[in-house]
Design a protein around this motif. Structure first.
Motif, PDB file in Angstrom:
ATOM      1  N   THR A  21       4.200   6.675   4.318  1.00  0.00           N
ATOM      2  CA  THR A  21       3.797   6.422   2.936  1.00  0.00           C
ATOM      3  C   THR A  21       4.637   5.299   2.353  1.00  0.00           C
ATOM      4  OG1 THR A  21       3.414   7.455   0.776  1.00  0.00           O
ATOM      5  CG2 THR A  21       5.354   8.193   2.001  1.00  0.00           C
ATOM      6  N   ASP A  22       4.181   4.729   1.263  1.00  0.00           N
ATOM      7  CA  ASP A  22       4.933   3.642   0.641  1.00  0.00           C
ATOM      8  C   ASP A  22       5.553   4.046  -0.684  1.00  0.00           C
ATOM      9  OD1 ASP A  22       2.746   3.744  -1.050  1.00  0.00           O
ATOM     10  OD2 ASP A  22       2.710   1.582  -1.349  1.00  0.00           O
ATOM     11  N   GLY A  23       5.332   5.258  -1.095  1.00  0.00           N
ATOM     12  CA  GLY A  23       5.854   5.558  -2.420  1.00  0.00           C
ATOM     13  C   GLY A  23       5.930   7.022  -2.753  1.00  0.00           C
ATOM     14  N   PHE A  67      -4.695   9.823   3.942  1.00  0.00           N
ATOM     15  CA  PHE A  67      -4.707  10.477   2.635  1.00  0.00           C
ATOM     16  C   PHE A  67      -4.509   9.477   1.508  1.00  0.00           C
ATOM     17  CE2 PHE A  67      -0.173  10.276   3.340  1.00  0.00           C
ATOM     18  CZ  PHE A  67       0.396  10.214   2.083  1.00  0.00           C
ATOM     19  N   SER A  68      -5.092   9.829   0.406  1.00  0.00           N
ATOM     20  CA  SER A  68      -4.900   9.147  -0.871  1.00  0.00           C
ATOM     21  C   SER A  68      -5.140  10.223  -1.920  1.00  0.00           C
ATOM     22  CB  SER A  68      -5.830   7.942  -1.013  1.00  0.00           C
ATOM     23  OG  SER A  68      -7.178   8.324  -0.864  1.00  0.00           O
ATOM     24  N   THR A  69      -6.180  10.105  -2.712  1.00  0.00           N
ATOM     25  CA  THR A  69      -6.499  11.159  -3.677  1.00  0.00           C
ATOM     26  C   THR A  69      -6.844  12.451  -2.940  1.00  0.00           C
ATOM     27  OG1 THR A  69      -7.342   9.460  -5.178  1.00  0.00           O
ATOM     28  CG2 THR A  69      -7.954  11.756  -5.647  1.00  0.00           C
ATOM     29  N   GLY A 105      -4.185   3.128  -2.893  1.00  0.00           N
ATOM     30  CA  GLY A 105      -4.356   1.781  -3.425  1.00  0.00           C
ATOM     31  C   GLY A 105      -3.077   0.975  -3.484  1.00  0.00           C
ATOM     32  N   SER A 106      -1.931   1.645  -3.420  1.00  0.00           N
ATOM     33  CA  SER A 106      -0.666   0.902  -3.447  1.00  0.00           C
ATOM     34  C   SER A 106      -0.303   0.309  -2.083  1.00  0.00           C
ATOM     35  CB  SER A 106       0.468   1.813  -3.936  1.00  0.00           C
ATOM     36  OG  SER A 106       0.618   2.918  -3.067  1.00  0.00           O
ATOM     37  N   ILE A 107      -1.073   0.643  -1.058  1.00  0.00           N
ATOM     38  CA  ILE A 107      -0.885   0.073   0.277  1.00  0.00           C
ATOM     39  C   ILE A 107      -1.788  -1.165   0.364  1.00  0.00           C
ATOM     40  CG2 ILE A 107      -1.189   0.436   2.769  1.00  0.00           C
ATOM     41  CD1 ILE A 107       0.857   2.361   1.880  1.00  0.00           C
ATOM     42  N   ILE A 149      -7.757   4.066  16.633  1.00  0.00           N
ATOM     43  CA  ILE A 149      -6.855   3.424  15.670  1.00  0.00           C
ATOM     44  C   ILE A 149      -7.461   2.114  15.180  1.00  0.00           C
ATOM     45  CG2 ILE A 149      -4.612   2.275  15.417  1.00  0.00           C
ATOM     46  CD1 ILE A 149      -3.526   4.481  17.375  1.00  0.00           C
ATOM     47  N   LYS A 150      -8.041   1.353  16.077  1.00  0.00           N
ATOM     48  CA  LYS A 150      -8.651   0.073  15.725  1.00  0.00           C
ATOM     49  C   LYS A 150      -9.755   0.250  14.677  1.00  0.00           C
ATOM     50  CE  LYS A 150     -10.663  -3.994  17.893  1.00  0.00           C
ATOM     51  NZ  LYS A 150     -11.099  -4.599  19.151  1.00  0.00           N
ATOM     52  N   GLN A 151     -10.441   1.393  14.694  1.00  0.00           N
ATOM     53  CA  GLN A 151     -11.568   1.659  13.793  1.00  0.00           C
ATOM     54  C   GLN A 151     -11.155   2.187  12.416  1.00  0.00           C
ATOM     55  OE1 GLN A 151     -14.664   0.721  14.702  1.00  0.00           O
ATOM     56  NE2 GLN A 151     -13.606  -0.045  16.511  1.00  0.00           N
ATOM     57  N   LEU A 152      -9.868   2.488  12.201  1.00  0.00           N
ATOM     58  CA  LEU A 152      -9.432   3.057  10.927  1.00  0.00           C
ATOM     59  C   LEU A 152      -9.731   2.113   9.771  1.00  0.00           C
ATOM     60  CD1 LEU A 152      -5.961   4.584  11.880  1.00  0.00           C
ATOM     61  CD2 LEU A 152      -8.096   5.819  11.425  1.00  0.00           C
ATOM     62  N   LYS A 153     -10.241   2.690   8.681  1.00  0.00           N
ATOM     63  CA  LYS A 153     -10.560   1.934   7.467  1.00  0.00           C
ATOM     64  C   LYS A 153      -9.845   2.568   6.280  1.00  0.00           C
ATOM     65  CE  LYS A 153     -13.703  -0.645   9.507  1.00  0.00           C
ATOM     66  NZ  LYS A 153     -13.123  -1.672  10.311  1.00  0.00           N
ATOM     67  N   GLN A 154      -9.308   1.746   5.423  1.00  0.00           N
ATOM     68  CA  GLN A 154      -8.596   2.178   4.227  1.00  0.00           C
ATOM     69  C   GLN A 154      -9.567   2.330   3.066  1.00  0.00           C
ATOM     70  OE1 GLN A 154      -5.779  -0.768   2.922  1.00  0.00           O
ATOM     71  NE2 GLN A 154      -4.730   0.652   1.545  1.00  0.00           N
ATOM     72  N   THR A 155      -9.410   3.430   2.302  1.00  0.00           N
ATOM     73  CA  THR A 155     -10.299   3.630   1.152  1.00  0.00           C
ATOM     74  C   THR A 155      -9.618   3.476  -0.201  1.00  0.00           C
ATOM     75  OG1 THR A 155      -9.960   6.016   1.127  1.00  0.00           O
ATOM     76  CG2 THR A 155     -11.792   5.187   2.454  1.00  0.00           C
ATOM     77  N   GLY A 156      -8.300   3.610  -0.274  1.00  0.00           N
ATOM     78  CA  GLY A 156      -7.603   3.504  -1.551  1.00  0.00           C
ATOM     79  C   GLY A 156      -7.632   4.811  -2.324  1.00  0.00           C
ATOM     80  N   GLY A 157      -6.996   4.816  -3.483  1.00  0.00           N
ATOM     81  CA  GLY A 157      -6.919   6.012  -4.318  1.00  0.00           C
ATOM     82  C   GLY A 157      -5.477   6.312  -4.692  1.00  0.00           C
TER      83      GLY A 157
END
Length: 166
Positions: free
Chosen positions: A139-141, A74-76, A39-41, A97-105
């Protein structure tokens, strides 16, 4: 992150990969991209990561006797999007790659590192016995779990790990 930051990171990663021989026509490399989708991305940053992945794929010789790329988000919880032997052409990888979806966590990097060792870097998933093995973590963090032991286990299994982060 700004576009300039992603460009700089891509240049650094390409230098690292090229210095390890990934660009050679005869190089057999099994490369697993481990991408933070927590979720921080921001959605904009996730789009930048996808553009970054496209640039990496475009710069490499992709194929069953060259570079193979697996990808885990990855996330949770980590989630394998594709294995090393799933996409054997550059065009197929670019479509995926075009189909990648972010879920958060959350940012459970240690769990993700364990996942790629247990799931991605396996002969049954396309890892070749005579390939160089590289994992690239984006990763961002800071991780919300422990990364020392999973990192050590990857190294113990002859997997080079490069981390790119903010």
């Amino acid at each position: 992150m700004t576009g300039d930051v992603w460009t700089e990171l891509m240049v650094h990663l390409m230098v690292l990969l090229w210095s390890s021989g990934v660009h050679c026509e005869t190089a057999k490399v099994d490369l697993v991209m481990l991408v933070d989708e927590s979720g921080s991305i921001s959605s904009n940053d996730f789009d930048q990561i996808k553009m970054f992945l496209v640039a990496i794929v475009n710069g490499l010789n992709i194929g069953p006797d060259a570079v193979q790329i697996g990808l885990t988000l990855f996330s949770t919880t980590p989630r394998t999007e594709w294995h090393l032997n799933t996409h054997q052409t550059k065009q197929s990888l670019l479509r995926a790659i075009k189909q990648l979806k972010q879920t958060g966590g959350d940012t459970n990097t240690g769990k993700a590192l364990e996942h790629i060792l247990d799931i991605q870097f396996k002969p049954s998933m396309g890892m070749r016995p005579d390939s160089r093995r590289i994992a690239v973590l984006i990763t961002d963090g800071e991780s919300q779990d422990q990364v020392f032991l999973p990192s050590k286990n990857l190294k113990h299994n002859d997997i080079e790990v490069y981390a790119i982060g903010d």
